[in-house]
Write a protein that holds these residues in place. Structure first.
Motif, PDB file in Angstrom:
ATOM      1  N   ALA A 119       0.830  -1.204   0.000  1.00 37.31           N
ATOM      2  CA  ALA A 119       0.000   0.000   0.000  1.00 37.31           C
ATOM      3  C   ALA A 119       0.868   1.259   0.000  1.00 37.31           C
ATOM      4  O   ALA A 119       0.571   2.230  -0.706  1.00 37.31           O
ATOM      5  CB  ALA A 119      -0.940   0.001   1.202  1.00 37.31           C
ATOM      6  N   VAL A 120       1.935   1.252   0.775  1.00 38.98           N
ATOM      7  CA  VAL A 120       2.850   2.397   0.817  1.00 38.98           C
ATOM      8  C   VAL A 120       3.486   2.603  -0.555  1.00 38.98           C
ATOM      9  O   VAL A 120       3.564   3.730  -1.062  1.00 38.98           O
ATOM     10  CB  VAL A 120       3.919   2.191   1.913  1.00 38.98           C
ATOM     11  N   ASP A 121       3.941   1.508  -1.169  1.00 38.40           N
ATOM     12  CA  ASP A 121       4.546   1.616  -2.498  1.00 38.40           C
ATOM     13  C   ASP A 121       3.548   2.130  -3.533  1.00 38.40           C
ATOM     14  O   ASP A 121       3.891   2.957  -4.378  1.00 38.40           O
ATOM     15  CB  ASP A 121       5.108   0.267  -2.940  1.00 38.40           C
ATOM     16  N   ALA A 122       2.318   1.652  -3.464  1.00 38.73           N
ATOM     17  CA  ALA A 122       1.294   2.087  -4.418  1.00 38.73           C
ATOM     18  C   ALA A 122       0.993   3.579  -4.256  1.00 38.73           C
ATOM     19  O   ALA A 122       0.825   4.296  -5.252  1.00 38.73           O
ATOM     20  CB  ALA A 122       0.024   1.267  -4.242  1.00 38.73           C
ATOM     21  N   GLN A 123       0.930   4.059  -3.019  1.00 42.68           N
ATOM     22  CA  GLN A 123       0.681   5.480  -2.781  1.00 42.68           C
ATOM     23  C   GLN A 123       1.826   6.327  -3.344  1.00 42.68           C
ATOM     24  O   GLN A 123       1.594   7.368  -3.972  1.00 42.68           O
ATOM     25  CB  GLN A 123       0.534   5.760  -1.289  1.00 42.68           C
ATOM     26  N   PHE A 124       3.041   5.874  -3.135  1.00 40.72           N
ATOM     27  CA  PHE A 124       4.199   6.619  -3.635  1.00 40.72           C
ATOM     28  C   PHE A 124       4.210   6.636  -5.156  1.00 40.72           C
ATOM     29  O   PHE A 124       4.463   7.678  -5.773  1.00 40.72           O
ATOM     30  CB  PHE A 124       5.493   6.019  -3.087  1.00 40.72           C
ATOM     31  N   GLU A 125       3.929   5.498  -5.774  1.00 44.78           N
ATOM     32  CA  GLU A 125       3.883   5.429  -7.237  1.00 44.78           C
ATOM     33  C   GLU A 125       2.787   6.343  -7.792  1.00 44.78           C
ATOM     34  O   GLU A 125       2.991   7.020  -8.808  1.00 44.78           O
ATOM     35  CB  GLU A 125       3.648   3.994  -7.692  1.00 44.78           C
ATOM     36  N   PHE A 126       1.644   6.369  -7.140  1.00 38.58           N
ATOM     37  CA  PHE A 126       0.563   7.235  -7.598  1.00 38.58           C
ATOM     38  C   PHE A 126       0.956   8.698  -7.462  1.00 38.58           C
ATOM     39  O   PHE A 126       0.695   9.516  -8.348  1.00 38.58           O
ATOM     40  CB  PHE A 126      -0.735   6.944  -6.836  1.00 38.58           C
ATOM     41  N   TRP A 127       1.607   9.052  -6.365  1.00 35.19           N
ATOM     42  CA  TRP A 127       2.060  10.437  -6.176  1.00 35.19           C
ATOM     43  C   TRP A 127       3.062  10.822  -7.263  1.00 35.19           C
ATOM     44  O   TRP A 127       2.992  11.930  -7.809  1.00 35.19           O
ATOM     45  CB  TRP A 127       2.679  10.617  -4.792  1.00 35.19           C
ATOM     46  N   LEU A 128       3.996   9.914  -7.599  1.00 39.09           N
ATOM     47  CA  LEU A 128       4.952  10.202  -8.666  1.00 39.09           C
ATOM     48  C   LEU A 128       4.237  10.423  -9.996  1.00 39.09           C
ATOM     49  O   LEU A 128       4.593  11.335 -10.752  1.00 39.09           O
ATOM     50  CB  LEU A 128       5.948   9.053  -8.814  1.00 39.09           C
ATOM     51  N   THR A 129       3.219   9.608 -10.278  1.00 34.28           N
ATOM     52  CA  THR A 129       2.453   9.758 -11.507  1.00 34.28           C
ATOM     53  C   THR A 129       1.750  11.107 -11.550  1.00 34.28           C
ATOM     54  O   THR A 129       1.775  11.808 -12.571  1.00 34.28           O
ATOM     55  CB  THR A 129       1.424   8.621 -11.631  1.00 34.28           C
ATOM     56  N   VAL A 130       1.127  11.479 -10.447  1.00 32.05           N
ATOM     57  CA  VAL A 130       0.442  12.774 -10.376  1.00 32.05           C
ATOM     58  C   VAL A 130       1.445  13.912 -10.554  1.00 32.05           C
ATOM     59  O   VAL A 130       1.179  14.884 -11.269  1.00 32.05           O
ATOM     60  CB  VAL A 130      -0.320  12.907  -9.037  1.00 32.05           C
ATOM     61  N   LEU A 144      -3.626  25.552  -9.323  1.00 34.77           N
ATOM     62  CA  LEU A 144      -3.095  24.219  -9.618  1.00 34.77           C
ATOM     63  C   LEU A 144      -2.040  23.822  -8.600  1.00 34.77           C
ATOM     64  O   LEU A 144      -2.035  22.692  -8.098  1.00 34.77           O
ATOM     65  CB  LEU A 144      -2.516  24.198 -11.038  1.00 34.77           C
ATOM     66  N   ALA A 145      -1.150  24.740  -8.266  1.00 37.06           N
ATOM     67  CA  ALA A 145      -0.103  24.454  -7.272  1.00 37.06           C
ATOM     68  C   ALA A 145      -0.722  24.181  -5.904  1.00 37.06           C
ATOM     69  O   ALA A 145      -0.285  23.268  -5.184  1.00 37.06           O
ATOM     70  CB  ALA A 145       0.875  25.619  -7.189  1.00 37.06           C
ATOM     71  N   PHE A 146      -1.749  24.947  -5.543  1.00 36.18           N
ATOM     72  CA  PHE A 146      -2.419  24.739  -4.260  1.00 36.18           C
ATOM     73  C   PHE A 146      -3.040  23.348  -4.179  1.00 36.18           C
ATOM     74  O   PHE A 146      -2.843  22.618  -3.210  1.00 36.18           O
ATOM     75  CB  PHE A 146      -3.489  25.817  -4.043  1.00 36.18           C
ATOM     76  N   PHE A 147      -3.797  22.962  -5.220  1.00 41.11           N
ATOM     77  CA  PHE A 147      -4.430  21.641  -5.207  1.00 41.11           C
ATOM     78  C   PHE A 147      -3.396  20.518  -5.252  1.00 41.11           C
ATOM     79  O   PHE A 147      -3.567  19.479  -4.625  1.00 41.11           O
ATOM     80  CB  PHE A 147      -5.434  21.498  -6.354  1.00 41.11           C
ATOM     81  N   TYR A 148      -2.333  20.735  -5.992  1.00 42.17           N
ATOM     82  CA  TYR A 148      -1.272  19.730  -6.041  1.00 42.17           C
ATOM     83  C   TYR A 148      -0.634  19.557  -4.655  1.00 42.17           C
ATOM     84  O   TYR A 148      -0.426  18.430  -4.200  1.00 42.17           O
ATOM     85  CB  TYR A 148      -0.204  20.114  -7.075  1.00 42.17           C
ATOM     86  N   LEU A 149      -0.322  20.682  -3.997  1.00 41.01           N
ATOM     87  CA  LEU A 149       0.282  20.589  -2.661  1.00 41.01           C
ATOM     88  C   LEU A 149      -0.681  19.954  -1.659  1.00 41.01           C
ATOM     89  O   LEU A 149      -0.267  19.173  -0.794  1.00 41.01           O
ATOM     90  CB  LEU A 149       0.722  21.971  -2.169  1.00 41.01           C
ATOM     91  N   TRP A 150      -1.947  20.285  -1.783  1.00 46.63           N
ATOM     92  CA  TRP A 150      -2.957  19.706  -0.901  1.00 46.63           C
ATOM     93  C   TRP A 150      -2.978  18.180  -1.065  1.00 46.63           C
ATOM     94  O   TRP A 150      -2.948  17.435  -0.082  1.00 46.63           O
ATOM     95  CB  TRP A 150      -4.308  20.315  -1.226  1.00 46.63           C
ATOM     96  N   ALA A 151      -3.014  17.722  -2.298  1.00 46.61           N
ATOM     97  CA  ALA A 151      -3.008  16.281  -2.558  1.00 46.61           C
ATOM     98  C   ALA A 151      -1.702  15.652  -2.064  1.00 46.61           C
ATOM     99  O   ALA A 151      -1.716  14.555  -1.481  1.00 46.61           O
ATOM    100  CB  ALA A 151      -3.199  16.013  -4.050  1.00 46.61           C
ATOM    101  N   LEU A 157      14.608   8.810   3.084  1.00 47.59           N
ATOM    102  CA  LEU A 157      14.855   9.300   1.722  1.00 47.59           C
ATOM    103  C   LEU A 157      13.549   9.478   0.951  1.00 47.59           C
ATOM    104  O   LEU A 157      13.383  10.446   0.213  1.00 47.59           O
ATOM    105  CB  LEU A 157      15.791   8.338   0.979  1.00 47.59           C
ATOM    106  N   ARG A 158      12.625   8.542   1.129  1.00 48.62           N
ATOM    107  CA  ARG A 158      11.334   8.666   0.453  1.00 48.62           C
ATOM    108  C   ARG A 158      10.594   9.902   0.967  1.00 48.62           C
ATOM    109  O   ARG A 158      10.008  10.655   0.196  1.00 48.62           O
ATOM    110  CB  ARG A 158      10.498   7.419   0.681  1.00 48.62           C
ATOM    111  N   PHE A 159      10.621  10.132   2.277  1.00 51.06           N
ATOM    112  CA  PHE A 159       9.973  11.304   2.868  1.00 51.06           C
ATOM    113  C   PHE A 159      10.593  12.587   2.306  1.00 51.06           C
ATOM    114  O   PHE A 159       9.891  13.518   1.926  1.00 51.06           O
ATOM    115  CB  PHE A 159      10.098  11.252   4.396  1.00 51.06           C
ATOM    116  N   ALA A 160      11.933  12.622   2.253  1.00 50.96           N
ATOM    117  CA  ALA A 160      12.625  13.806   1.731  1.00 50.96           C
ATOM    118  C   ALA A 160      12.272  14.038   0.267  1.00 50.96           C
ATOM    119  O   ALA A 160      12.036  15.181  -0.147  1.00 50.96           O
ATOM    120  CB  ALA A 160      14.130  13.651   1.894  1.00 50.96           C
ATOM    121  N   LEU A 161      12.229  12.969  -0.518  1.00 49.81           N
ATOM    122  CA  LEU A 161      11.858  13.118  -1.925  1.00 49.81           C
ATOM    123  C   LEU A 161      10.442  13.650  -2.057  1.00 49.81           C
ATOM    124  O   LEU A 161      10.168  14.507  -2.897  1.00 49.81           O
ATOM    125  CB  LEU A 161      11.975  11.769  -2.653  1.00 49.81           C
ATOM    126  N   TRP A 162       9.541  13.177  -1.209  1.00 48.67           N
ATOM    127  CA  TRP A 162       8.162  13.629  -1.241  1.00 48.67           C
ATOM    128  C   TRP A 162       8.086  15.131  -0.964  1.00 48.67           C
ATOM    129  O   TRP A 162       7.418  15.873  -1.675  1.00 48.67           O
ATOM    130  CB  TRP A 162       7.359  12.870  -0.186  1.00 48.67           C
TER     131      TRP A 162
END
Length: 126
Positions: free
Chosen positions: A16-27, A50-57, A97-102
């Motif tokens: 589930a964590v990997d899927a969420q990260f992959e979806f965030w990268l896609t977005v 657009l930036a606001f909604f992106y940051l919110w997501a 590292l994943r948190f920092a990348l996010w």
């Protein structure tokens, strides 16, 4: 809780964590491509929106990631109590590292969207 159920739960949480990260990268890449293609045709107000909604997501995805990480750590501790072998050692460095990348990727994307991109000869929209 039987050992096999605990191991299955940990694997499901990791997936589930990997899927969420992959979806965030896609977005993230979708937002970058859309803002690049639209270029100066987006008004400043639309770029900020657009930036606001992106940051919110991104914040929503990040909080889900942090919650899943907390749950995973508690399951690892529970597995240690019942002497259930953890399938693979989970490195805290990977999580950091994943948190920092996010965080850095999300902020950078939002900044790039707000700044906009102008193709040659394009005039910025009002």
């Amino acid at each position: 809780m039987p050992e096999i159920e605990l191991a299955q739960l940990m694997l499901a949480l990791l997936a589930a964590v990997d899927a969420q990260f992959e979806f965030w990268l896609t977005v993230t890449f979708g937002v970058l491509v859309a803002s690049f293609v639209a270029g100066a045709r987006l008004s400043a107000r639309l770029r900020w929106l657009l930036a606001f909604f992106y940051l919110w997501a991104s914040v929503l995805f990040l909080t889900r990631y942090v919650a899943a990480s907390v749950y995973l750590n508690s399951y690892v501790e529970l597995a240690a109590q019942y002497e259930v072998p953890v399938l693979a050692p989970i490195s805290p460095l990977a999580g950091r590292l994943r948190f920092a990348l996010w965080v850095v990727g999300g902020l950078t994307t939002a900044i790039l969207v707000v700044r906009g991109h102008r193709h040659k000869g394009e005039v910025e929209a009002d």
